[in-house]
Design a protein around this motif. Structure first.
Motif, PDB file in Angstrom:
ATOM      1  N   LYS A   1      17.088  -4.806   0.737  1.00 15.90           N
ATOM      2  CA  LYS A   1      16.405  -3.525   0.903  1.00 15.90           C
ATOM      3  C   LYS A   1      15.439  -3.274  -0.261  1.00 15.90           C
ATOM      4  N   ALA A   2      15.886  -3.618  -1.465  1.00 19.50           N
ATOM      5  CA  ALA A   2      15.053  -3.431  -2.646  1.00 19.50           C
ATOM      6  C   ALA A   2      13.804  -4.306  -2.560  1.00 19.50           C
ATOM      7  N   VAL A   3      14.006  -5.545  -2.134  1.00 22.79           N
ATOM      8  CA  VAL A   3      12.880  -6.466  -1.997  1.00 22.79           C
ATOM      9  C   VAL A   3      11.860  -5.910  -1.005  1.00 22.79           C
ATOM     10  N   ALA A   4      12.366  -5.445   0.120  1.00 21.59           N
ATOM     11  CA  ALA A   4      11.476  -4.906   1.149  1.00 21.59           C
ATOM     12  C   ALA A   4      10.724  -3.683   0.633  1.00 21.59           C
ATOM     13  N   ALA A   5      11.428  -2.821  -0.090  1.00 15.16           N
ATOM     14  CA  ALA A   5      10.798  -1.601  -0.613  1.00 15.16           C
ATOM     15  C   ALA A   5       9.669  -1.958  -1.570  1.00 15.16           C
ATOM     16  N   PHE A   6       9.904  -2.973  -2.404  1.00 19.75           N
ATOM     17  CA  PHE A   6       8.861  -3.357  -3.348  1.00 19.75           C
ATOM     18  C   PHE A   6       7.642  -3.919  -2.636  1.00 19.75           C
ATOM     19  N   TRP A   7       7.869  -4.843  -1.699  1.00 19.02           N
ATOM     20  CA  TRP A   7       6.727  -5.451  -1.003  1.00 19.02           C
ATOM     21  C   TRP A   7       5.910  -4.410  -0.251  1.00 19.02           C
ATOM     22  N   ALA A   8       6.586  -3.408   0.264  1.00 20.74           N
ATOM     23  CA  ALA A   8       5.868  -2.358   0.986  1.00 20.74           C
ATOM     24  C   ALA A   8       4.900  -1.643   0.036  1.00 20.74           C
ATOM     25  N   ALA A   9       5.411  -1.247  -1.112  1.00 18.53           N
ATOM     26  CA  ALA A   9       4.571  -0.559  -2.090  1.00 18.53           C
ATOM     27  C   ALA A   9       3.489  -1.501  -2.608  1.00 18.53           C
ATOM     28  N   TYR A  10       3.873  -2.761  -2.833  1.00 19.97           N
ATOM     29  CA  TYR A  10       2.938  -3.745  -3.356  1.00 19.97           C
ATOM     30  C   TYR A  10       1.776  -3.990  -2.384  1.00 19.97           C
ATOM     31  N   GLY A  11       2.114  -4.063  -1.114  1.00 20.92           N
ATOM     32  CA  GLY A  11       1.086  -4.278  -0.099  1.00 20.92           C
ATOM     33  C   GLY A  11       0.080  -3.141  -0.074  1.00 20.92           C
ATOM     34  N   ASP A  12       0.587  -1.928  -0.126  1.00 24.81           N
ATOM     35  CA  ASP A  12      -0.304  -0.775  -0.158  1.00 24.81           C
ATOM     36  C   ASP A  12      -1.164  -0.785  -1.411  1.00 24.81           C
ATOM     37  N   PHE A  13      -0.573  -1.221  -2.495  1.00 26.71           N
ATOM     38  CA  PHE A  13      -1.316  -1.273  -3.754  1.00 26.71           C
ATOM     39  C   PHE A  13      -2.467  -2.283  -3.649  1.00 26.71           C
ATOM     40  N   ARG A  14      -2.184  -3.431  -3.047  1.00 29.61           N
ATOM     41  CA  ARG A  14      -3.241  -4.433  -2.854  1.00 29.61           C
ATOM     42  C   ARG A  14      -4.390  -3.833  -2.041  1.00 29.61           C
ATOM     43  N   ASP A  15      -4.033  -3.114  -1.008  1.00 26.12           N
ATOM     44  CA  ASP A  15      -5.057  -2.485  -0.181  1.00 26.12           C
ATOM     45  C   ASP A  15      -5.869  -1.500  -1.013  1.00 26.12           C
ATOM     46  N   PHE A  16      -5.157  -0.726  -1.820  1.00 23.83           N
ATOM     47  CA  PHE A  16      -5.814   0.263  -2.670  1.00 23.83           C
ATOM     48  C   PHE A  16      -6.821  -0.415  -3.596  1.00 23.83           C
ATOM     49  N   LEU A  17      -6.402  -1.498  -4.233  1.00 23.75           N
ATOM     50  CA  LEU A  17      -7.280  -2.211  -5.166  1.00 23.75           C
ATOM     51  C   LEU A  17      -8.518  -2.770  -4.455  1.00 23.75           C
ATOM     52  N   ALA A  18      -8.300  -3.334  -3.282  1.00 30.16           N
ATOM     53  CA  ALA A  18      -9.420  -3.924  -2.546  1.00 30.16           C
ATOM     54  C   ALA A  18     -10.431  -2.849  -2.170  1.00 30.16           C
ATOM     55  N   GLN A  19      -9.918  -1.762  -1.651  1.00 34.64           N
ATOM     56  CA  GLN A  19     -10.765  -0.646  -1.237  1.00 34.64           C
ATOM     57  C   GLN A  19     -11.547  -0.080  -2.413  1.00 34.64           C
ATOM     58  N   ARG A  20     -10.839   0.176  -3.490  1.00 39.52           N
ATOM     59  CA  ARG A  20     -11.458   0.772  -4.673  1.00 39.52           C
ATOM     60  C   ARG A  20     -12.415  -0.199  -5.356  1.00 39.52           C
ATOM     61  N   SER A  21     -12.142  -1.489  -5.272  1.00 37.09           N
ATOM     62  CA  SER A  21     -13.047  -2.479  -5.863  1.00 37.09           C
ATOM     63  C   SER A  21     -14.401  -2.396  -5.183  1.00 37.09           C
ATOM     64  N   ARG A  22     -14.359  -2.199  -3.879  1.00 34.86           N
ATOM     65  CA  ARG A  22     -15.616  -2.108  -3.125  1.00 34.86           C
ATOM     66  C   ARG A  22     -16.419  -0.876  -3.520  1.00 34.86           C
ATOM     67  N   GLN A  23     -15.708   0.184  -3.894  1.00 34.24           N
ATOM     68  CA  GLN A  23     -16.397   1.436  -4.243  1.00 34.24           C
ATOM     69  C   GLN A  23     -16.932   1.474  -5.661  1.00 34.24           C
ATOM     70  N   LEU A  24     -16.591   0.483  -6.455  1.00 38.92           N
ATOM     71  CA  LEU A  24     -17.045   0.486  -7.849  1.00 38.92           C
ATOM     72  C   LEU A  24     -18.561   0.332  -7.909  1.00 38.92           C
ATOM     73  N   ASP A  25     -19.238   1.269  -8.538  1.00 43.00           N
ATOM     74  CA  ASP A  25     -20.670   1.066  -8.739  1.00 43.00           C
ATOM     75  C   ASP A  25     -20.975   1.073 -10.234  1.00 43.00           C
ATOM     76  N   LEU A  26     -21.252  -0.107 -10.721  1.00 40.12           N
ATOM     77  CA  LEU A  26     -21.504  -0.254 -12.169  1.00 40.12           C
ATOM     78  C   LEU A  26     -22.721  -1.156 -12.399  1.00 40.12           C
TER      79      LEU A  26
END
Lengths: 113, 113
Positions: free
Chosen positions: A88-113
DNA sequence: AAGCGTAATGTATCACTAAACATAACGCAA
DNA sequence: TTGCGTTATGTTTAGTGATACATTACGCTT
């Protein structure tokens, strides 16, 4: 086109006594499930047994129910198995981790520098 | 009620040569803007000048336009100022960082362990 | 010309973590 | 009873990054 900047980061699940689950710890748990022992799991990921044991101990002490059950001696010398709580702990972590990866990808695209 | 677990983490903006902006670096940039010199900025946050200088150098080398303009000698011995590009970089980081904080808070609430 | 506070760097030391070594304990099998 | 592979720990040895020291260059001011 802008220089290739991207947002990167790390996440972990923290309990009252510090880190409970992180990427490396979760991979270790999965290797334990796969190999049936802490030592084989450690070997499979080039981690010292000493270190792996400490991580498992840290996780077990911080979890209400142990994530890994260990046995010493006997046929094969003993071993370790991932408990239901561990799964259960493993699953909980991967769930959060997956969302985090999505967050990073999305936000990387929005970076304007 | 569950044990108080929460999701924690770190984010940074990475360029081709490693970390470009992180929390500490951005705070340093703001201190430079506030104090007008790298040395005063470093002192204000208990950071060694050596380390602060290296961070500024790293950021300047990775940015298309320098984030900090430095001058040596002269009245007051010289100093450093945050450029427009620096301001933009700082703002970009805080924007991503703020969203990340929101993400962690939201995901921490969803943790069921 | 001398003094001041800063930028600019090289070198050395300290702190903390990870890894490496080295044993002991355990319990089943042969 | 001996052997085996694992868990369980203590001790020691790197490796890494931050910190501390030490020194030079710089350019305005007096």
């Amino acid at each position: 086109m802008a220089k290739a900047y991207r947002l990167r980061g790390r996440v972990w699940i923290e309990g009252p006594d510090g880190t409970f689950l992180g990427y490396g710890r979760v991979v270790l748990l999965e290797r334990i499930r796969e190999h049936g022992s802490i030592s084989a799991a450690a070997r499979s990921m080039q981690m010292s047994y000493r270190h792996a044991w400490k991580l498992v101990d840290s996780m077990n002490r911080q979890s209400r129910e142990v994530v890994v059950e260990k046995s010493t001696g006997g046929r094969g010398g003993g071993g370790a198995i991932l408990t239901e709580a561990g799964e259960k702990a493993v699953a909980a972590f991967w769930a959060a981790y997956g969302d985090f990866r999505d967050f990073l990808a999305q936000r990387s695209r929005q970076l304007d520098l």
